[in-house]
Design a protein around this motif. Structure first.
Motif, short mmCIF file in Angstrom:
data_model
loop_
_atom_site.label_atom_id
_atom_site.label_comp_id
_atom_site.label_asym_id
_atom_site.label_seq_id
_atom_site.Cartn_x
_atom_site.Cartn_y
_atom_site.Cartn_z
N PRO A 32 0.83 -1.12 0.01
CA PRO A 32 -0.19 -0.08 0.14
C PRO A 32 0.99 1.24 0.10
O PRO A 32 0.36 2.26 -0.59
N GLU A 55 -4.90 1.62 -7.54
CA GLU A 55 -4.88 2.26 -6.24
C GLU A 55 -5.88 1.34 -5.25
O GLU A 55 -5.74 1.40 -4.17
N PHE A 56 -7.04 1.13 -5.83
CA PHE A 56 -8.34 0.41 -5.22
C PHE A 56 -7.53 -0.89 -4.63
O PHE A 56 -7.62 -1.29 -3.37
N TYR A 57 -7.13 -1.79 -5.39
CA TYR A 57 -6.70 -3.02 -5.26
C TYR A 57 -5.21 -3.14 -4.45
O TYR A 57 -4.96 -3.96 -3.39
N HIS A 110 -4.50 -0.98 -2.04
CA HIS A 110 -4.82 -0.04 -1.09
C HIS A 110 -4.28 1.29 -0.92
O HIS A 110 -3.60 1.44 0.14
N GLY A 111 -4.09 1.79 -2.04
CA GLY A 111 -3.37 3.36 -1.65
C GLY A 111 -1.98 3.47 -2.44
O GLY A 111 -1.41 4.45 -2.17
N ALA A 112 -1.46 2.36 -3.09
CA ALA A 112 -0.14 2.60 -3.69
C ALA A 112 -0.48 3.77 -4.72
O ALA A 112 -1.34 4.25 -4.96
#
Lengths: 353, 353, 353, 353
Positions: B74, B95-97, B99-101
């Motif tokens: 993330p 970004e969703f999968y 978790h914010g990368a």
């Protein structure tokens, strides 16, 4: 004699044909095709609702989780039965899509929420920022135990939910079986009873892979389009899902399929209950049968070629229990289950009992 | 004359037939069916790789995002071309999968990463906890501009990536078109060149909805099964995806389809480039053509019945620009594009020029 | 007579002095200051562990949630007592930091995990991708009920956890009280017993706002630095946290504070238990007292100026219950609680009983 | 001669004293203490705003990220300068707190957003579900380059933002320096100019660790309380933060501190600009100085005992560049910077030039 689940069979003939027919020609991608566009009017008519919004997706897990994400913020709580599918069988999909919301389980026989327990939970809800605030209730229709909420039962729970600021979701993976059992207009057991979003299942009842998120409160629809795309659930060839859903609704195919499955389950349940040493944990109301049977009988049935799963449940009726030497089992029928199959199974059971 | 995209067409006949054939009979759910089980061996043979792991999903967005989530924490950074599909066309699925990368864009003509810019970025990477550490590189093959990375080009980028601790992903939504253009074994431009996970696309090249996440480093596969289920991308009737993928590979159907699309694009590009006032922004290497053409010509073509999108790009070659009175366009061919369609378009263009 | 919690008091004098002393002069920001740098050696000595890694943060919620995020993937399950602080009092912090992992509650008297229930849960863990895999166990030391795990009890649970692939976290918000009660080296009840990460609390026992994430398995430390920064828990003026932690450890100040609190709780518990109609739900082992008392007595105590919270618990001992006319209460002592305060409370209680 | 940052110094004397004073006695935990409660009225008076809501936190990263999470959904875009602190120096905190939203960078000299570029970006915003919709604009006041937005400049940007449905956040890590420079009421450059949420910084200007999230639109405050708790940013001993913020505001201590820092920066900038071979990249408007200086001079200054960071920026004014043999540097002054320190630095610089 495969009673493992209602998703072990392929698509029904009309639905498969529809997929084949829809394959021809060029159509705009990402849901801009005419078949997908026509779904809105179709579902509005079916549910007698002037401005519902419908989003097709390929799986029930996606339908449920996206719906819950539209209702529950990351810091919110979602109430459900402690044996709900979202609770234990979707690998945390609701937690993923809501970005960390929490499911809180309620008790009730046959995976059907006990209204008194629901009331008690709502009343005892803490009001400190240390605790996540409840924001949604999700009901499974039919339940994981194959029971069916009547419209008045849904209304009672939904009324309490709304009074406390909770939105109401219905996981309708087996919605068709419930509606076929109730014999009421689908509107009566959904939005008219207070349901805000419905996961309208088709994959377990004749489709290959198709569900619809049916949003009765348009304000809740706003984020769903983005959430679905972002999750990779907006198919580029929207016709695949739309064709299935149209065929599913054509000529009440969905209800006919469900009625068959329900009838087969009823026959199976009746037959089993008559066998000495066998009893049903709770009544057969849709397309699932939950017998408690002697372990030797279960063994014999499987050796005889029957396929079904063992079960365990925290929601047996008061006083009921699986005793030493007994086995708890789940048998599911589908639109494709035949009377011959059921009767062969019952013959085998009677022979082995 | 529909050149809007390679996903406006339905499935190819062999793939549709396979779906119909696979529909019959009972099969275990959730990927435990024999068709799905056979995919592993199939892809291992195709890629000459003894222990790759393959996960079918329904969409390219899901394939890409799940793959990236298996590689990037993330708090990590994922390098890609600034015009990559993951960057701008998946509504933030990575970004969703993850978790914010975060995706960090690199320049390069035709959406093909400039290796010098890549090196410079790696060297300038800050090493303070205030900055997200780079953990993956994703290459699109073919690129958003329809260009193709040669095996040595992939190897050069992947080597740099690995040296700096980045895993390498390839977005192969148009992998077939790239391989058909290169004429090399698929292994040469993937794992042998350093690719760790490939999104193996089929939906744009003959399937209805089917992609495969092909994991060449088994350690990266560990989390994918859970991530896929949790995202609702494990279909209950796995046969739907598996049947498509088998048919896609049978008799090199995938390469034949791609070769057709590429040939049509080449013909289209050649024809367009000969028309006065029209030039190609960069060469046609796969199944996409990017002409810069007079605005009046674009209008006439559309009025004449041609369908295609306008385009804009930050990666025009140095010195190139879309000038006043010009329009930048993208035309895509598919396996179903016919020579007659291409020629009709070119005739129209010549007549209007 | 304030027994509401051990966080209603300010910092102890030595800790406040240390903050004041550390305030002078310029120091590098973001934890690069010498005070922060010295923490590592300090904690390694304290825990007799050669390569532990320590991360100061301002709150216990942050310490717990960051620690769990280092151990549990977004799709993982974390086992804890059903009344654990992480479960119900951190507004879903673990779910937030882990990006959607799930806490699963275990029973046990006084919020102390019942080892048999733990074993049963591990054995019954499903092994299908539909279910989230368990990846961590978190123990509260002392528990929410003020009970203390002995080293052998921690070891027994940790051994089971490790055998099943779970990492072990200890929520030590009241770690000092537990160690003071046990009288053992802190190593014995942490890493030597199998604890992988400890949330070492100070805020409830003399600090203003300071906790330390103590990581005994260096491989688990890798992501914490990024997770902490990303969460805004890397203070720019690191000296604030470091100064408090140094003073907390100086001259065993932490143990002296905890011993005082424990002694006061013991005195309070003894005194209460002697009052007719009052009984303790479970023994006083650290700095918390859980009496069941007549409702009229509770009222009189509050009217007499005592501050404490009512309580309810699902983990009363078998056979115990709060009866009609009774109230369940929680009283907490702190390093700042005086014997006079305790005795005044007991006098009042005796007078009102 | 430490010009590394304005966070290398401790707290100012009045703020430290306030912390010491607030330490005495019992106070309710988790922000229910009287000092925290009084903040609301305090900030309402300061900002002449009747119903703003204020949330103290310990770090600017937390303030910014929590504020953005209240404004931007997980699938939304947040516009900021491409060199904003949130973009590159918070390890992806906005992405973490928003659950995967994306920051999109805008150009502009001195890290100050170019209004024309902002307009162009808004106009070119795609409207397809494949692209994340813009939902917020964040401005840094003062900017990463130490420039200050005038009220009319904020208003112009905010007006455009609101017209397109974007909320407006102001990262005021150096808000005091900006207000001191502008000499206007804080309201004029915040809510009156269209700012919806302000991160009101104190840690860089006299506090040890204290910031305030100031929410001018009460509807945006609803989720913040939960988000803060869930992130572990609700301190149990709220007095620590509240005491600092009260002392910060008492007698305009915040503005006095900032004015000192600004004056020292101005003196430093003036002095540097007069040295042959040194020029400022852009004017000194707050407490930061950005000289371009000969490399040998930078070396000599550091050898002579000065501390400051090298810098690089993509937002040099048109025509400006750091040439061979030159170094770009950043010098920051603080409330604690003395004229003697500045003059010593300038003497050294003149001697080495």
């Amino acid at each position: 004699m495969n009673f493992a689940s209602d998703n072990v069979t392929g698509a029904s003939a009309p639905i498969l044909d529809a997929v084949v027919r829809a394959n021809a020609g060029a159509m705009p991608a990402y849901g801009a095709d005419p078949l997908t566009a026509a779904l809105q009017a179709r579902f509005r008519a079916l549910f007698q609702h002037p401005d519902l919004v419908v989003f097709p997706v390929a799986t029930g897990t996606a339908a449920n989780a996206i719906a819950l994400a539209a209702m529950v913020p990351p810091f919110g709580l979602c109430l459900c039965h402690e044996e709900a599918h979202v609770m234990g069988d979707e690998c945390g999909a609701p937690e993923f899509y809501t970005h960390g919301a929490k499911l809180a389980g309620l008790p009730g026989t046959g995976a059907k929420i006990d209204p008194a327990a629901f009331d008690a939970t709502l009343s005892a809800m803490p009001r400190h920022v240390k605790q996540m605030p409840a924001r949604a209730l999700t009901l499974s229709q039919a339940t994981e135990g194959g029971l069916v909420y009547r419209p008045d039962e849904v209304a009672r729970l939904a009324e309490g939910a709304h009074r406390h600021g909770l939105a109401v979701h219905m996981d309708g993976a087996r919605f068709a079986n419930a509606v076929a059992a109730l014999g009421c207009p689908p509107a009566d057991v959904t939005w008219r009873a207070g349901v805000d979003i419905l996961s309208f299942g088709a994959s377990k009842n004749g489709a290959l892979a198709a569900e619809a998120i049916v949003v009765f409160r348009p304000d809740l629809a706003e984020t769903i389009e983005y959430r679905r795309k972002r999750a990779g659930h907006l198919l580029s060839k929207g016709r695949l899902l739309a064709a299935q859903l149209h065929a599913y609704l054509d000529d009440d195919h969905w209800l006919a399929n469900a009625a068959t499955a329900n009838r087969m389950a009823a026959r199976l349940g009746r037959g089993l209950a008559e066998i000495p040493g066998v009893r049903l944990a709770w009544p057969v109301e849709a397309n699932e049968v939950f017998p408690i049977l002697p372990a030797h009988l279960e063994r014999s049935l499987k050796e005889g070629g029957a396929t079904f799963y063992g079960w365990h449940s925290t929601s047996l009726p008061p006083g009921e229990a699986v005793r030493e030497g007994e086995v708890f089992a789940r048998l599911i029928t589908a639109f494709s289950t035949t009377q011959a199959e059921v009767d062969a199974f019952l013959d085998l059971a009677r022979a082995c009992a």
